[in-house]
Design a protein around this motif. Structure first.
Motif, PDB file in Angstrom:
ATOM      1  N   TYR A   1      11.068  66.962 -32.646  1.00  0.00           N
ATOM      2  CA  TYR A   1      10.463  68.115 -33.311  1.00  0.00           C
ATOM      3  C   TYR A   1      10.176  67.801 -34.783  1.00  0.00           C
ATOM      4  CZ  TYR A   1      15.542  68.854 -33.589  1.00  0.00           C
ATOM      5  OH  TYR A   1      16.899  68.698 -33.725  1.00  0.00           O
ATOM      6  N   ASN A   2       9.252  68.591 -35.344  1.00  0.00           N
ATOM      7  CA  ASN A   2       8.818  68.380 -36.733  1.00  0.00           C
ATOM      8  C   ASN A   2       9.789  69.022 -37.724  1.00  0.00           C
ATOM      9  OD1 ASN A   2       8.246  71.144 -36.857  1.00  0.00           O
ATOM     10  ND2 ASN A   2       6.077  70.876 -36.438  1.00  0.00           N
ATOM     11  N   ALA A   3       9.470  68.876 -39.002  1.00  0.00           N
ATOM     12  CA  ALA A   3      10.357  69.374 -40.062  1.00  0.00           C
ATOM     13  C   ALA A   3      10.510  70.894 -40.013  1.00  0.00           C
ATOM     14  CB  ALA A   3       9.833  68.940 -41.431  1.00  0.00           C
ATOM     15  N   GLN A   4       9.444  71.612 -39.695  1.00  0.00           N
ATOM     16  CA  GLN A   4       9.543  73.076 -39.634  1.00  0.00           C
ATOM     17  C   GLN A   4      10.455  73.518 -38.491  1.00  0.00           C
ATOM     18  OE1 GLN A   4       6.769  71.336 -40.183  1.00  0.00           O
ATOM     19  NE2 GLN A   4       5.342  72.442 -41.484  1.00  0.00           N
ATOM     20  N   VAL A   5      10.330  72.882 -37.345  1.00  0.00           N
ATOM     21  CA  VAL A   5      11.200  73.223 -36.219  1.00  0.00           C
ATOM     22  C   VAL A   5      12.634  72.777 -36.531  1.00  0.00           C
ATOM     23  CG1 VAL A   5      11.659  72.862 -33.752  1.00  0.00           C
ATOM     24  CG2 VAL A   5       9.319  73.266 -34.552  1.00  0.00           C
ATOM     25  N   ALA A   6      12.803  71.683 -37.259  1.00  0.00           N
ATOM     26  CA  ALA A   6      14.141  71.249 -37.675  1.00  0.00           C
ATOM     27  C   ALA A   6      14.806  72.325 -38.534  1.00  0.00           C
ATOM     28  CB  ALA A   6      14.071  69.925 -38.426  1.00  0.00           C
ATOM     29  N   ARG A   7      14.020  73.033 -39.352  1.00  0.00           N
ATOM     30  CA  ARG A   7      14.567  74.145 -40.139  1.00  0.00           C
ATOM     31  C   ARG A   7      15.029  75.274 -39.220  1.00  0.00           C
ATOM     32  NH1 ARG A   7       9.873  74.081 -43.907  1.00  0.00           N
ATOM     33  NH2 ARG A   7       9.357  76.013 -42.849  1.00  0.00           N
ATOM     34  N   VAL A   8      14.258  75.525 -38.163  1.00  0.00           N
ATOM     35  CA  VAL A   8      14.642  76.547 -37.188  1.00  0.00           C
ATOM     36  C   VAL A   8      15.942  76.129 -36.499  1.00  0.00           C
ATOM     37  CG1 VAL A   8      13.972  77.782 -35.084  1.00  0.00           C
ATOM     38  CG2 VAL A   8      12.241  77.278 -36.830  1.00  0.00           C
ATOM     39  N   VAL A   9      16.047  74.855 -36.145  1.00  0.00           N
ATOM     40  CA  VAL A   9      17.273  74.345 -35.524  1.00  0.00           C
ATOM     41  C   VAL A   9      18.456  74.560 -36.472  1.00  0.00           C
ATOM     42  CG1 VAL A   9      18.461  72.236 -34.778  1.00  0.00           C
ATOM     43  CG2 VAL A   9      16.122  72.701 -33.989  1.00  0.00           C
ATOM     44  N   ALA A  10      18.297  74.202 -37.729  1.00  0.00           N
ATOM     45  CA  ALA A  10      19.385  74.373 -38.705  1.00  0.00           C
ATOM     46  C   ALA A  10      19.763  75.847 -38.850  1.00  0.00           C
ATOM     47  CB  ALA A  10      18.979  73.790 -40.056  1.00  0.00           C
ATOM     48  N   ALA A  11      18.774  76.716 -38.906  1.00  0.00           N
ATOM     49  CA  ALA A  11      19.050  78.153 -39.013  1.00  0.00           C
ATOM     50  C   ALA A  11      19.792  78.650 -37.778  1.00  0.00           C
ATOM     51  CB  ALA A  11      17.749  78.929 -39.213  1.00  0.00           C
ATOM     52  N   ASP A  12      19.420  78.142 -36.606  1.00  0.00           N
ATOM     53  CA  ASP A  12      20.088  78.573 -35.386  1.00  0.00           C
ATOM     54  C   ASP A  12      21.511  78.038 -35.292  1.00  0.00           C
ATOM     55  OD1 ASP A  12      18.013  80.152 -34.636  1.00  0.00           O
ATOM     56  OD2 ASP A  12      17.663  79.185 -32.709  1.00  0.00           O
ATOM     57  N   VAL A  13      21.756  76.849 -35.811  1.00  0.00           N
ATOM     58  CA  VAL A  13      23.133  76.346 -35.868  1.00  0.00           C
ATOM     59  C   VAL A  13      23.981  77.293 -36.721  1.00  0.00           C
ATOM     60  CG1 VAL A  13      24.621  74.492 -36.744  1.00  0.00           C
ATOM     61  CG2 VAL A  13      22.574  73.930 -35.396  1.00  0.00           C
ATOM     62  N   LEU A  14      23.446  77.686 -37.878  1.00  0.00           N
ATOM     63  CA  LEU A  14      24.148  78.640 -38.734  1.00  0.00           C
ATOM     64  C   LEU A  14      24.350  79.969 -37.998  1.00  0.00           C
ATOM     65  CD1 LEU A  14      25.376  79.618 -41.380  1.00  0.00           C
ATOM     66  CD2 LEU A  14      23.041  80.082 -42.203  1.00  0.00           C
ATOM     67  N   ALA A  15      23.326  80.449 -37.312  1.00  0.00           N
ATOM     68  CA  ALA A  15      23.440  81.709 -36.569  1.00  0.00           C
ATOM     69  C   ALA A  15      24.522  81.617 -35.501  1.00  0.00           C
ATOM     70  CB  ALA A  15      22.099  82.086 -35.941  1.00  0.00           C
ATOM     71  N   VAL A  16      24.612  80.486 -34.797  1.00  0.00           N
ATOM     72  CA  VAL A  16      25.648  80.318 -33.778  1.00  0.00           C
ATOM     73  C   VAL A  16      27.033  80.408 -34.418  1.00  0.00           C
ATOM     74  CG1 VAL A  16      26.726  78.658 -32.191  1.00  0.00           C
ATOM     75  CG2 VAL A  16      24.265  79.051 -32.096  1.00  0.00           C
ATOM     76  N   VAL A  17      27.219  79.743 -35.547  1.00  0.00           N
ATOM     77  CA  VAL A  17      28.517  79.793 -36.232  1.00  0.00           C
ATOM     78  C   VAL A  17      28.854  81.241 -36.610  1.00  0.00           C
ATOM     79  CG1 VAL A  17      29.770  79.096 -38.323  1.00  0.00           C
ATOM     80  CG2 VAL A  17      28.406  77.410 -37.052  1.00  0.00           C
ATOM     81  N   LEU A  18      27.901  81.940 -37.197  1.00  0.00           N
ATOM     82  CA  LEU A  18      28.126  83.336 -37.591  1.00  0.00           C
ATOM     83  C   LEU A  18      28.468  84.205 -36.384  1.00  0.00           C
ATOM     84  CD1 LEU A  18      25.136  83.664 -40.081  1.00  0.00           C
ATOM     85  CD2 LEU A  18      27.566  83.711 -40.698  1.00  0.00           C
ATOM     86  N   LEU A  19      27.724  84.024 -35.302  1.00  0.00           N
ATOM     87  CA  LEU A  19      27.959  84.823 -34.103  1.00  0.00           C
ATOM     88  C   LEU A  19      29.301  84.491 -33.459  1.00  0.00           C
ATOM     89  CD1 LEU A  19      24.343  84.749 -32.655  1.00  0.00           C
ATOM     90  CD2 LEU A  19      25.525  86.735 -33.639  1.00  0.00           C
ATOM     91  N   LEU A  20      29.685  83.218 -33.476  1.00  0.00           N
ATOM     92  CA  LEU A  20      30.987  82.839 -32.918  1.00  0.00           C
ATOM     93  C   LEU A  20      32.143  83.404 -33.747  1.00  0.00           C
ATOM     94  CD1 LEU A  20      30.381  79.162 -31.756  1.00  0.00           C
ATOM     95  CD2 LEU A  20      30.741  81.188 -30.301  1.00  0.00           C
ATOM     96  N   VAL A  21      31.985  83.420 -35.059  1.00  0.00           N
ATOM     97  CA  VAL A  21      33.018  84.021 -35.910  1.00  0.00           C
ATOM     98  C   VAL A  21      33.154  85.511 -35.567  1.00  0.00           C
ATOM     99  CG1 VAL A  21      33.598  84.696 -38.288  1.00  0.00           C
ATOM    100  CG2 VAL A  21      32.837  82.354 -37.797  1.00  0.00           C
TER     101      VAL A  21
END
Length: 138
Positions: free
Chosen positions: A106-126
């Motif tokens: 995936y490109n840099a923009q989708v990589a940003r989406v991936v990073a945001a979703d990793v953060l979202a998963v952490v927040l949701l798991l907490v």
């Protein structure tokens, strides 16, 4: 650990849950400008959305993420919505991450989406951990 479930500790945990759900909701609202058309979709994802079929699918994605974002933010303040919001948020983000990592390239923009979703998963798991622990202690 039981000190967390005193009145004062419970208030702190509730604030953490509210913060996590609100931040996860905001992350899910970020694609919402995509409903405005191909130009916004290209800026968001770095892919051409000139094909009407791609545009339709990505604009619909923006609407669905807007709905999920609103649900997550509502659940921050409505405990009765938390279970369904947490499940929906985790299914959405984990499935996207699994697909992105499985496909790769995936490109840099989708990589940003991936990073945001990793953060979202952490927040949701907490938030899910706090809610689960509260239900076990109650």
């Amino acid at each position: 650990m039981d000190n967390l479930f005193t009145d004062e500790g419970s208030t702190v945990l509730n604030r953490i849950t509210i913060t996590c759900l609100t931040l996860a909701g905001v992350i899910h609202l970020l694609p919402l400008p995509g409903i405005l058309g191909a130009g916004q979709l290209t800026r968001l994802y770095g892919v051409s959305a000139d094909d009407p079929n791609v545009g339709i699918l990505l604009q619909h994605r923006a609407v669905l993420f807007g709905l999920l974002g609103v649900l997550l933010i509502a659940a921050a303040f409505r405990p009765d919505l938390r279970a369904v919001a947490l499940i929906a948020g985790l299914v959405s983000t984990v499935s996207f991450l699994a697909i992105a990592w499985g496909v790769g390239g995936y490109n840099a923009q989708v990589a940003r989406v991936v990073a945001a979703d990793v953060l979202a998963v952490v927040l949701l798991l907490v938030a899910a951990g706090i809610e689960w622990r509260k239900s076990v202690v109650a």
